[in-house]
Write an enzyme that holds these catalytic residues in place. Structure first.
Site, short mmCIF file in Angstrom:
data_model
loop_
_atom_site.label_atom_id
_atom_site.label_comp_id
_atom_site.label_asym_id
_atom_site.label_seq_id
_atom_site.Cartn_x
_atom_site.Cartn_y
_atom_site.Cartn_z
N TYR A 145 -25.47 19.38 1.09
CA TYR A 145 -25.66 18.59 -0.13
C TYR A 145 -26.47 19.41 -1.12
O TYR A 145 -27.50 19.97 -0.77
CB TYR A 145 -26.39 17.28 0.19
CG TYR A 145 -26.62 16.41 -1.03
CD1 TYR A 145 -25.55 15.80 -1.69
CD2 TYR A 145 -27.91 16.18 -1.51
CE1 TYR A 145 -25.76 15.00 -2.80
CE2 TYR A 145 -28.12 15.37 -2.62
CZ TYR A 145 -27.05 14.79 -3.27
OH TYR A 145 -27.26 13.99 -4.37
N ASP A 240 -30.05 27.23 -1.42
CA ASP A 240 -30.64 25.97 -1.88
C ASP A 240 -31.80 25.62 -0.95
O ASP A 240 -31.60 25.25 0.21
CB ASP A 240 -29.55 24.88 -1.86
CG ASP A 240 -30.05 23.55 -2.39
OD1 ASP A 240 -31.26 23.42 -2.65
OD2 ASP A 240 -29.21 22.64 -2.54
N LYS A 269 -38.13 18.75 -4.66
CA LYS A 269 -38.92 18.00 -3.69
C LYS A 269 -40.39 18.47 -3.64
O LYS A 269 -41.14 18.17 -4.54
CB LYS A 269 -38.21 18.01 -2.34
CG LYS A 269 -36.82 17.33 -2.48
CD LYS A 269 -36.12 16.96 -1.20
CE LYS A 269 -34.96 16.03 -1.47
NZ LYS A 269 -33.65 16.64 -1.48
C1 LIG Z 1 -32.40 16.58 -2.45
C2 LIG Z 1 -31.53 17.78 -2.52
C3 LIG Z 1 -30.88 18.16 -3.70
C4 LIG Z 1 -30.85 17.28 -4.93
O1 LIG Z 1 -32.10 17.10 -5.49
P1 LIG Z 1 -32.32 15.83 -6.48
O2 LIG Z 1 -33.72 16.03 -6.97
O3 LIG Z 1 -32.16 14.62 -5.63
O4 LIG Z 1 -31.30 15.92 -7.55
C5 LIG Z 1 -30.22 19.36 -3.73
N1 LIG Z 1 -30.18 20.15 -2.64
C6 LIG Z 1 -30.77 19.81 -1.48
C7 LIG Z 1 -30.69 20.75 -0.32
C8 LIG Z 1 -31.45 18.61 -1.37
O5 LIG Z 1 -32.00 18.27 -0.21
#
Ligand SMILES: *Cc1c(COP(=O)(O)O)cnc(C)c1O
Length: 431
Positions: A145, A240, A269
């Site tokens: 994701y 990511d 985060k």
């Molecule tokens: C949470 C998450 C996102 C998206 O971040 P948002 O602040 O919710 O848009 C993208 N990549 C990873 C790996 C994530 O865990």
């Protein structure tokens, strides 16, 4: 005594005015059923519902609360920043300081651009990779994701998996057509994709450790192989670290596993300490392609917001070696306790971890990819989840999510988790 708020009623009211009653799908308890906990406040290792009932929290805002909720040092930094103004639409010294803190921990982050969400960070990284290479296609892995931008919503892990949707309505065929989805941990499949379409591929994007289909550690050498293949074919590698960055260790997963060396990295985060802040970063020559220096456009009214930046600086400054050692230790203890309880109740399960990041799959075979993850007993998880919640331990409300701990999870919080586990394990077993 204050009047008790009926949260079933509140949820009904929420659903009247907000789709599903929530601002982000997983919060709706869709895959476990029931009424979500409406949070009034949160301190340390606990969230308190609107009636003041405390739950030991294993969600930690889905990662950001590395120091626990409402850490006094972070709250004070935000309070001080708020006194100086909420948003300026102009550069600040704090942005420079936070960017330097990031580079100090992750040396490949030679330059940093701040945005407000992880979604924006990965979306911009993709645009930058396309701008840098002049190529259209991107490769992502099933179950990873990267936020909810169109191109990245194919086979996108937890939120989408939990909702049982194949992808998302509203994403055009054209947007999806340029996204190639490959099974995770399958380097040979990726090599085939590059062999067929290598000169059209702008980038490969991967979670450093996939954690949005549950935690699926990269096979030994997998990330290094992504680096090798992308380099060989002139594509960029985007790692990511929105979830793992500054959580699994001071330098994120890149600081733990050597040999990946991506071109671009995304953070979110923890880096915002619970405020809306995220970042993309990477090699200066690529980052310099961003506007206003280069031709790749990106902007944001609230980007680098002073309150969010203050929370980020405070969080990274407070997240010292002791914090990571503590989170590693309590994570290991919870993993061991879950394993013991589920084993004692003969519940098929596998606990998978990468550093302090872990999740529990309700199946007895190791999970290497999204197909494996989907082959778990989500009904057993549902029973387990509600038995924990009844005992005031709040787990992520989906079988496809990592569990999160913090430096505020002390012996008392651990004891409450450990005490709740046997009953929850028996509930899981009673299918
Ligand atoms: C949470 C998450 C996102 C998206 O971040 P948002 O602040 O919710 O848009 C993208 N990549 C990873 C790996 C994530 O865990």
């Amino acid at each position: 005594m204050a009047q008790v708020i009926d949260t079933d009623q509140l949820f009904a009211r929420a659903k009247e005015i907000i789709p599903g009653g929530v601002s982000s799908p997983v919060r709706a308890f869709g895959s476990v059923g029931g009424t979500p906990v409406f949070v009034g406040e949160a301190h340390g290792a606990q969230v308190f519902d609107v009636n003041g009932v405390g739950y030991v929290d294993l969600v930690c805002s889905w990662g950001p609360a590395l120091l626990g909720h409402a850490h006094p040092g972070v709250v004070e930094a935000v309070r001080e920043a708020a006194k100086r103004g909420l948003s300026f639409g102009a550069p600040t010294r704090a942005e420079v300081e936070l960017a330097e803190l990031i580079r100090g921990r992750v040396p490949m982050a030679q330059q940093v651009r701040f945005v407000s969400t992880g979604t924006e960070a990965t979306m911009t990284a993709i645009r930058l990779a396309r701008g840098a290479t002049g190529r259209d296609k991107i490769v992502k892995f099933a179950g990873c994701y990267h936020g909810h931008s169109d191109a990245l919503l194919a086979a996108a892990g937890s939120g989408v998996a939990t909702q049982g949707l194949p992808g998302s309505a509203g994403v055009t065929a054209a947007a999806a057509a340029d996204t190639i989805v490959v099974e995770y941990n399958d380097a040979e499949a990726l090599a085939r994709v590059f062999k067929e379409a290598g000169e059209q591929i702008a980038c490969v994007i991967t979670e450093s450790v996939p954690a949005n289909m549950g935690v699926v550690p990269p096979a030994e050498g997998f990330n290094a192989e992504l680096r090798r293949l992308t380099r060989e074919h002139g594509a960029l590698l985007i790692v990511d670290e929105v979830l793992t960055g500054f959580r699994v260790g001071p330098g994120g997963w890149l600081g733990i596993e050597e040999g990946t060396d991506p071109d671009l990295v995304t953070f979110g985060k923890v880096v915002g300490g619970g405020m809306p802040l995220a970042a993309l970063a990477g090699r200066a020559e690529i980052m310099q392609l961003l506007a206003p220096v280069g031709p790749v456009y990106q902007a944001g009214t609230l980007s680098g917001n002073p309150l969010a930046t203050a929370a980020g600086i405070a969080t990274l400054t407070l997240a010292d070696a002791d914090v990571y050692a503590h989170v590693d230790r309590v994570s290991a203890e919870v993993q061991a306790a879950v394993t013991d309880a589920l084993t004692a109740a003969s519940v098929p399960h596998v606990v998978q971890a990468a550093g302090n990041l872990f999740s529990v799959f309700f199946r007895d075979e190791p999970v290497r990819n999204y197909e494996d993850a989907k082959a778990q007993d989500t009904d057993a998880f549902r029973r387990f989840f509600h038995a924990m919640l009844d005992q005031h331990v709040s787990l992520p409300p989906s079988a496809f999510e990592a569990w999160f701990l913090s430096s505020a999870h002390d012996e008392a919080a651990l004891a409450r988790i450990v005490d709740a586990l046997p009953r929850a394990a028996r509930a899981a077993a009673e299918g």
